[in-house]
Structures are given as structure tokens and as C-alpha cells.
Motif scaffolding. Structure first.
Motif, PDB file in Angstrom:
ATOM      1  N   HIS A 152       0.830  -1.215   0.000  1.00 27.81           N
ATOM      2  CA  HIS A 152       0.000   0.000   0.000  1.00 27.81           C
ATOM      3  C   HIS A 152       0.861   1.262   0.000  1.00 27.81           C
ATOM      4  O   HIS A 152       2.004   1.235  -0.442  1.00 27.81           O
ATOM      5  CB  HIS A 152      -0.999  -0.057   1.159  1.00 27.81           C
ATOM      6  CG  HIS A 152      -1.713  -1.366   1.214  1.00 27.81           C
ATOM      7  ND1 HIS A 152      -2.784  -1.671   0.423  1.00 27.81           N
ATOM      8  CD2 HIS A 152      -1.434  -2.509   1.917  1.00 27.81           C
ATOM      9  CE1 HIS A 152      -3.176  -2.915   0.654  1.00 27.81           C
ATOM     10  NE2 HIS A 152      -2.359  -3.456   1.551  1.00 27.81           N
ATOM     11  N   GLU A 174      -2.120   0.308   7.966  1.00 33.44           N
ATOM     12  CA  GLU A 174      -1.254  -0.716   7.378  1.00 33.44           C
ATOM     13  C   GLU A 174      -0.075  -0.104   6.629  1.00 33.44           C
ATOM     14  O   GLU A 174       1.060  -0.554   6.759  1.00 33.44           O
ATOM     15  CB  GLU A 174      -2.067  -1.615   6.433  1.00 33.44           C
ATOM     16  CG  GLU A 174      -1.232  -2.704   5.773  1.00 33.44           C
ATOM     17  CD  GLU A 174      -2.033  -3.593   4.829  1.00 33.44           C
ATOM     18  OE1 GLU A 174      -3.237  -3.330   4.653  1.00 33.44           O
ATOM     19  OE2 GLU A 174      -1.442  -4.543   4.274  1.00 33.44           O
ATOM     20  N   HIS A 234       2.721  -6.904   4.548  1.00 32.99           N
ATOM     21  CA  HIS A 234       1.365  -6.380   4.745  1.00 32.99           C
ATOM     22  C   HIS A 234       0.950  -6.534   6.200  1.00 32.99           C
ATOM     23  O   HIS A 234       1.612  -7.216   6.984  1.00 32.99           O
ATOM     24  CB  HIS A 234       0.371  -7.135   3.845  1.00 32.99           C
ATOM     25  CG  HIS A 234       0.504  -6.775   2.403  1.00 32.99           C
ATOM     26  ND1 HIS A 234      -0.411  -6.002   1.735  1.00 32.99           N
ATOM     27  CD2 HIS A 234       1.484  -7.053   1.502  1.00 32.99           C
ATOM     28  CE1 HIS A 234      -0.001  -5.824   0.486  1.00 32.99           C
ATOM     29  NE2 HIS A 234       1.137  -6.454   0.318  1.00 32.99           N
ATOM     30  N   ALA A 235      -0.171  -5.859   6.542  1.00 28.52           N
ATOM     31  CA  ALA A 235      -0.809  -6.081   7.843  1.00 28.52           C
ATOM     32  C   ALA A 235      -2.243  -6.489   7.557  1.00 28.52           C
ATOM     33  O   ALA A 235      -2.794  -6.196   6.494  1.00 28.52           O
ATOM     34  CB  ALA A 235      -0.745  -4.829   8.701  1.00 28.52           C
TER      35      ALA A 235
HETATM   36 ZN    ZN Z   1      -2.231  -5.275   2.486  1.00 25.37          ZN
END
Ligand code: ZN
Length: 377
Positions: A152, A174, A234-235
Motif C-alpha cells: 500500500h 497498514e 502487509h498487515a
Molecule cells: Zn495489504
């Protein structure tokens, strides 16, 4: 007996012979008959001598190159593995895949008298390629490029956890978590390996498209024995506010992707592309699983006592499935769980997550470059 120098010229010659030879007769096509296969002298490694067009079981090659054979009767795909080098073939097909990219046409492996057998020319070509690879690999195999991809960024915040209200309201985003971890991972890996190319898809609050992220990696020119690995960070988010923990994803092996450029099969029938892709895909998948496990172990050692270890998982992530290299996606935790979001907002916890991923990458690279061989007792 003098040992022949090994070179691709010879391999190509053998390939051409294999391509043009007549249907198998069990007799040489022309010229004086080669001596029958003999066993090597006790302490000098020596290739068996094969009649090019006679059929032989694969056993001699397996013994000569200390290779392992893996054959799946359902798909007809066989793999010969020797010291980390892989030759893939399909029963009855003249197409062979040597390592990740060298395509050769040889007389096919067949099922004869209840076992796999191949013409002498095919066995000779395979044996010489293994010997060549061994010589090259000793000095050169390396993970040359590590691409770190913080998920992101910019207008895309990724998952967001919102907590509290009024003046006590706070959020965990995130895109901030992934960037903090990725930048620190980048710094540590660059320090550890100044000779490797460590890349990061963004260093600030920007939004590279998914295509940009993957093409950054796919566009790199690598040497014959150089590999690239791709780590996407990622989160997680869940409607279940209690969901917590870390997990590492790799590509679902059942997903059929195009890992091989059409350009590499120029002049060959398009029919072979699906076969090649299946063969090549298995190699990337195997390495991706190794990498995923190594990172999962690294994370578990660092934060396993504080949150859930959700394990290694397989999925068809876009960013992963378009990368022609061992690739994993790391989910470091849930921003929708308040306690985890608090942890993910502290420098100390992000450092632990970074250390976990870092240790996983280092152990994978060590394994890949064969400084250690975990399979050796
Ligand atoms: Zn993600």
C-alpha cells in the motif's frame, strides 16, 4: 582415459543428435559401435559410456551424478535432482528443461519393461549438464537481488484500525506499519550484504501500482547463477476484533501462472508452454515455501510469545503470482485488534517483527547459497 572438457557446445551437439535421430532401434545409426557400458574405476569419477541410440535405465546416471529421481506417474513429469540442480522431463516428450531456463530437445524418456529408460545420448547430455552445473555452482550461485515491497502507500492506506473516540481517538494504518518494517529491513540487509542488490518498492508515503512493484523485479537482468527473492509486507484486518497474529503466504501451487516468457521458446511449438510452465512453477513454489517457512520461524522466535502464529499459507495473491521468482507475502499482524494495533504502533515491536523477517531471509539465503546444508545430518 582423458576426461573431456565440458562445454555447452558439446551439449548442443548432443541435443541436435537427439533431435534428429531416427526412431529407436537399439542399434547405433552409424559409425563404430561404442563399447558397452562399464562401471567406473573405484576412485575416479567417470561417466559411463553409452551407445547414443540404445535404451538404458536411468540408474547409471543416478549413480554417476548422485542424483535423485522423482517421477509422478499421473502427470508423467519426472525430476532429476543432483546437488541442487534440477532436470525436468515429461514421459514420452522430447522437451527437457535444464535448471530454470535452458530448454533442450532430446530423445524422450520412456517407460519400458516396467521402468524409466532413456537413450544413451539423452543420458549423456543430462550427465554432462549436471557436471557443468556443479562446476559453475561451486563458485557462483547466489541470491543477487532481494526486493522488499511495503504494501500500500499514498492514497491507499491499506487496512486501518480505528480506536477510542474524541480526543482519545487513534488509528493504526497498514501503509505506515509496512513502510516502517520494510525500511528497517532494507537498512539491515544492505548493511549485512553490501554486495547484493537490495531494492525497496517505495521509501515514502507513495503508491506504486501492483504492476510497478512486480515489473521492478521482473525487469532486472540476472546472471546465470543469480537469483532474486521477493518479499511483500502487509498487515491484516478482520471483522473479528479478536483475530491476531502473523502469517506468511506463498503461491498456491495449483494456480497455473505463466512464468516463462514466450521469447524463450522461440521456434518451438506453443504446445510446450504449459508443460514448461508446470515444470518451472514447481521450482519457484518449492523455494517460496522454504522462504515462507524460514520467515515464519524467524517471526515465531521473535514475537511468538506475544501473538498467534497463524502458520504458512498458500494463496493466489496478485503481487505474488505475477512475480517470476521465489516470492512470499508476510502479514505481520491485525490492525483491527486493539491490543495488536497498540503493539504495531510501538518501535520495539516493529523492530522484533523486522528481526524475525531478517533472520528468516538470512537463513533462506544461507541455505540457498549452500553455505549450510540443513539436510546434512
Ligand atoms: Zn495489504
Amino acid at each position: 582415459m582423458n576426461r573431456r572438457p565440458l562445454c555447452f557446445g558439446r551439449l548442443l551437439l548432443v541435443v541436435l543428435l537427439g533431435t534428429w535421430s531416427l526412431p529407436l532401434t537399439g542399434q547405433p545409426l552409424s559409425g563404430p559401435a561404442a563399447p558397452a557400458p562399464t562401471s567406473a574405476p573405484a576412485n575416479e569419477p567417470q561417466s559411463p559410456t553409452y551407445r547414443p541410440d540404445s535404451l538404458y535405465p536411468l540408474d547409471g546416471l543416478l549413480a554417476e551424478r548422485q542424483a535423485a529421481l522423482n517421477f509422478d506417474p499421473l502427470t508423467g513429469i519426472g525430476q532429476l535432482l543432483s546437488g541442487g540442480d534440477l532436470i525436468r522431463f515429461k514421459l514420452g516428450e522430447g522437451l527437457f528443461l535444464f535448471g530454470g531456463s535452458l530448454i533442450s530437445w532430446l530423445e524422450p524418456v520412456r517407460w519400458v519393461d516396467g521402468r524409466l529408460q532413456a537413450p544413451g545420448a539423452t543420458l549423456q547430455a543430462m550427465g554432462e549438464w549436471f557436471a557443468l552445473r556443479r562446476a559453475e555452482r561451486t563458485a557462483l550461485t547466489s541470491v543477487a537481488v532481494i526486493l522488499i515491497d511495503p504494501g500500500h502507500g499514498g492514497r491507499d492506506p491499506g487496512a486501518v484500525g480505528l480506536f477510542g473516540s474524541g480526543s482519545a481517538a487513534w488509528q493504526a494504518r497498514e501503509k505506515d506499519i509496512t513502510l516502517a518494517i520494510a525500511l528497517e529491513l532494507y537498512r539491515q540487509l544492505t548493511q549485512l550484504w553490501p554486495d547484493k542488490t537490495i531494492l525497496i518498492t517505495r521509501t515514502g508515503d507513495t503508491f506504486p501500482s501492483l504492476e510497478d512493484r512486480v515489473s521492478m523485479a521482473n525487469g532486472l537482468e540476472l546472471g546465470v547463477n543469480e537469483a532474486i527473492i521477493y518479499i511483500s509486507i502487509h498487515a491484516n484486518a478482520s471483522f473479528n476484533a479478536r483475530a491476531n497474529g502473523f502469517e506468511v503466504w506463498y503461491l498456491n501451487p495449483e494456480y497455473r501462472r505463466t512464468v516463462l516468457d514466450d521469447s524463450k521458446t522461440e521456434g518451438h511449438s506453443q504446445d510446450v508452454l504449459p508443460i514448461l510452465n508446470t515444470m518451472l512453477e514447481e521450482e519457484y513454489t518449492t523455494e517460496s515455501i522454504f522462504l515462507a517457512r524460514a520467515i515464519q520461524d524467524g517471526l515465531s522466535a521473535q514475537v511468538g510469545g506475544q501473538t498467534s502464529n497463524r502458520g504458512v499459507r498458500a494463496e493466489e495473491w496478485f503481487v505474488v503470482r505475477n512475480a517470476r521468482m521465489p516470492s512470499v507475502l508476510v502479514e505481520v499482524g491485525f490492525v483491527t485488534n486493539e491490543a495488536e494495533a497498540q503493539r504495531l504502533s510501538t518501535e520495539a515491536y516493529l523492530q522484533k517483527l523486522t528481526k524475525g523477517i531478517y533472520n528468516g531471509v538470512v537463513s533462506f539465503v544461507d541455505y540457498f547459497e549452500q553455505r549450510r546444508t540443513p539436510s546434512t545430518p
